[in-house]
Enzyme design. Structure first.
Site, PDB file in Angstrom:
ATOM      1  N   ASN A  10       0.876  -1.176   0.000  1.00 16.07           N
ATOM      2  CA  ASN A  10       0.000   0.000   0.000  1.00 16.07           C
ATOM      3  C   ASN A  10       0.910   1.221   0.000  1.00 16.07           C
ATOM      4  O   ASN A  10       1.530   1.532   1.015  1.00 16.07           O
ATOM      5  CB  ASN A  10      -0.896  -0.034   1.248  1.00 16.07           C
ATOM      6  CG  ASN A  10      -1.738   1.216   1.385  1.00 16.07           C
ATOM      7  OD1 ASN A  10      -1.773   2.060   0.479  1.00 16.07           O
ATOM      8  ND2 ASN A  10      -2.417   1.350   2.514  1.00 16.07           N
ATOM      9  N   LYS A  12       0.084   4.242  -0.186  1.00 16.06           N
ATOM     10  CA  LYS A  12      -0.530   5.427   0.444  1.00 16.06           C
ATOM     11  C   LYS A  12      -0.267   6.654  -0.442  1.00 16.06           C
ATOM     12  O   LYS A  12      -0.283   6.517  -1.665  1.00 16.06           O
ATOM     13  CB  LYS A  12      -0.023   5.589   1.883  1.00 16.06           C
ATOM     14  CG  LYS A  12      -0.192   4.276   2.675  1.00 16.06           C
ATOM     15  CD  LYS A  12       0.050   4.409   4.140  1.00 16.06           C
ATOM     16  CE  LYS A  12      -0.173   3.059   4.815  1.00 16.06           C
ATOM     17  NZ  LYS A  12      -0.033   3.093   6.256  1.00 16.06           N
ATOM     18  N   HIS A  93      -9.470   1.173   4.833  1.00 18.42           N
ATOM     19  CA  HIS A  93      -8.208   1.356   5.559  1.00 18.42           C
ATOM     20  C   HIS A  93      -8.454   2.283   6.751  1.00 18.42           C
ATOM     21  O   HIS A  93      -9.236   3.226   6.656  1.00 18.42           O
ATOM     22  CB  HIS A  93      -7.145   1.948   4.631  1.00 18.42           C
ATOM     23  CG  HIS A  93      -5.773   1.861   5.235  1.00 18.42           C
ATOM     24  ND1 HIS A  93      -5.352   2.730   6.220  1.00 18.42           N
ATOM     25  CD2 HIS A  93      -4.759   0.983   5.030  1.00 18.42           C
ATOM     26  CE1 HIS A  93      -4.124   2.390   6.587  1.00 18.42           C
ATOM     27  NE2 HIS A  93      -3.741   1.328   5.890  1.00 18.42           N
ATOM     28  N   GLU A  95      -6.809   4.591   7.950  1.00 19.70           N
ATOM     29  CA  GLU A  95      -6.519   6.015   7.703  1.00 19.70           C
ATOM     30  C   GLU A  95      -7.721   6.702   7.067  1.00 19.70           C
ATOM     31  O   GLU A  95      -7.920   7.903   7.229  1.00 19.70           O
ATOM     32  CB  GLU A  95      -5.252   6.152   6.843  1.00 19.70           C
ATOM     33  CG  GLU A  95      -4.007   5.851   7.677  1.00 19.70           C
ATOM     34  CD  GLU A  95      -2.809   5.316   6.905  1.00 19.70           C
ATOM     35  OE1 GLU A  95      -2.785   5.444   5.669  1.00 19.70           O
ATOM     36  OE2 GLU A  95      -1.908   4.763   7.554  1.00 19.70           O
ATOM     37  N   GLU A 164      -5.297  -4.964  10.442  1.00 24.69           N
ATOM     38  CA  GLU A 164      -4.257  -3.963  10.660  1.00 24.69           C
ATOM     39  C   GLU A 164      -4.526  -3.217  11.962  1.00 24.69           C
ATOM     40  O   GLU A 164      -5.316  -2.254  11.976  1.00 24.69           O
ATOM     41  CB  GLU A 164      -4.237  -2.955   9.507  1.00 24.69           C
ATOM     42  CG  GLU A 164      -3.944  -3.568   8.156  1.00 24.69           C
ATOM     43  CD  GLU A 164      -3.335  -2.555   7.184  1.00 24.69           C
ATOM     44  OE1 GLU A 164      -2.262  -2.850   6.658  1.00 24.69           O
ATOM     45  OE2 GLU A 164      -3.925  -1.483   6.988  1.00 24.69           O
ATOM     46  N   GLY A 170       2.938   1.883  10.855  1.00 23.66           N
ATOM     47  CA  GLY A 170       3.993   2.892  10.760  1.00 23.66           C
ATOM     48  C   GLY A 170       4.718   3.175  12.060  1.00 23.66           C
ATOM     49  O   GLY A 170       5.427   4.170  12.177  1.00 23.66           O
ATOM     50  N   SER A 209       3.534  -2.509  10.243  1.00 22.94           N
ATOM     51  CA  SER A 209       4.970  -2.662  10.502  1.00 22.94           C
ATOM     52  C   SER A 209       5.540  -4.017  10.091  1.00 22.94           C
ATOM     53  O   SER A 209       6.423  -4.554  10.766  1.00 22.94           O
ATOM     54  CB  SER A 209       5.285  -2.373  11.980  1.00 22.94           C
ATOM     55  OG  SER A 209       4.970  -1.024  12.282  1.00 22.94           O
TER      56      SER A 209
HETATM   57  P1  13P Z   1       3.183   0.077   7.590  1.00 25.11           P
HETATM   58  O1  13P Z   1       3.630  -1.211   6.953  1.00 25.11           O
HETATM   59  O2  13P Z   1       3.949   1.270   7.112  1.00 25.11           O
HETATM   60  O3  13P Z   1       3.114  -0.035   9.083  1.00 25.11           O
HETATM   61  O4  13P Z   1       1.680   0.343   7.083  1.00 25.11           O
HETATM   62  C1  13P Z   1       0.742  -0.667   7.167  1.00 25.11           C
HETATM   63  C2  13P Z   1      -0.447  -0.259   6.413  1.00 25.11           C
HETATM   64  O5  13P Z   1      -1.175   0.642   6.807  1.00 25.11           O
HETATM   65  C3  13P Z   1      -0.730  -0.950   5.146  1.00 25.11           C
HETATM   66  O6  13P Z   1      -1.996  -0.657   4.680  1.00 25.11           O
END
Ligand code: 13P
Length: 251
Positions: A10, A12, A93, A95, A164, A170, A209
């Site tokens: 992803n 982002k 997601h 976010e 997740e 992150g 992560s």
């Molecule tokens: P990270 O791998 O950067 O922690 O992000 C995970 C994520 O949100 C994937 O959609």
């Protein structure tokens, strides 16, 4: 029996034309792992160029609007994603659930819109740190699934669930292997209860992560059928060892 693993990146809000070379590098390297499904979910505006750059490699979106078309400024429909060359999309997601205030109901409608045009859907769920610490993570994720799973998933390969935990995204922190196992087993029970036997064939991805250093351990857990990778998917050098770990975990 283990399911065929899916490792999706992803990106982002990362990725310009100058990053298409990285997409090409990842797609070329993925050919060395025919037993693993590899995909990159890139920003909407990069989908068409990425898909043209790497024919035969799965490029996806990161969100989709639930309506077929209409007055929805700035949004992207499922047919637009497909038309641009995407074969999958992420929905729900954290976010977006957080910053765009997306509800379970909306996430469900988005999943159904994407499935209706033939896109594969990666539907995300996951708890906050507060919920994890209060001991309500499993029931919270179950309730997210109850509210956001599509009515008709099309088939087992068309719908994947990504667990997740928000506090692991992150941050470099991940749940214990026991916590991941407990959550994935609960998600499996929920999708089997909901869909019957196709639920046993749906992939459940872990995200948050994931890195080369922890991927093998995570992929060894029952009912972890792949990963949704953020930061470590931006560079082939970080992403491909995760794909290699998925390949190595195959029976
Ligand atoms: P990270 O791998 O950067 O922690 O992000 C995970 C994520 O949100 C994937 O959609």
């Amino acid at each position: 029996m283990g399911l065929r693993k899916l490792v999706a990146g992803n990106w982002k809000m990362h990725g310009l034309s100058s990053d298409l070379d990285e997409v090409r590098t990842i797609a070329a390297a993925a050919r060395d792992y025919p037993g693993v499904d590899v995909a990159l979910c890139v920003p909407a505006i990069l989908i068409e160029r990425a898909a043209r750059a790497v024919s035969g490699f799965a490029i996806g979106g990161q969100d989709v609007h639930q309506a077929e078309k209409g007055a929805h400024t700035g949004c992207t429909s499922a047919l637009m994603l497909l038309d641009a060359g995407a074969s999958l999309t992420i929905v729900g997601h954290s976010e977006r659930r957080d910053a765009q205030r997306e509800s379970d109901e909306q996430v469900k409608a988005k999943a159904e819109a994407a499935l209706s045009v033939g896109l594969v859907v990666i539907l995300c769920v996951g708890e906050s740190l507060e919920v994890r610490e209060s001991g309500r993570a499993v029931e919270t994720v179950r309730s997210q699934l109850d509210g956001s799973l599509p009515e008709t998933p099309n088939g087992e390969a068309e719908l994947a669930i990504a667990y997740e935990p928000i506090w692991a995204i992150g941050t470099g922190k991940i749940p214990t292997m026991g916590e991941i196992a407990e959550m994935h087993a609960s998600i499996r029970r929920t999708v089997v209860k909901r869909y019957g036997s196709p639920g046993a064939g749906m992939r459940i991805l872990y995200g948050g992560s994931v890195k080369a250093s922890n991927a093998a351990e995570i992929f060894a857990i029952a009912d972890v059928d792949g990963a949704l990778v953020g930061g470590a998917s931006l560079k082939a050098a970080d992403f491909m060892p995760i794909v290699a770990a998925a390949a190595a975990s195959l029976p």
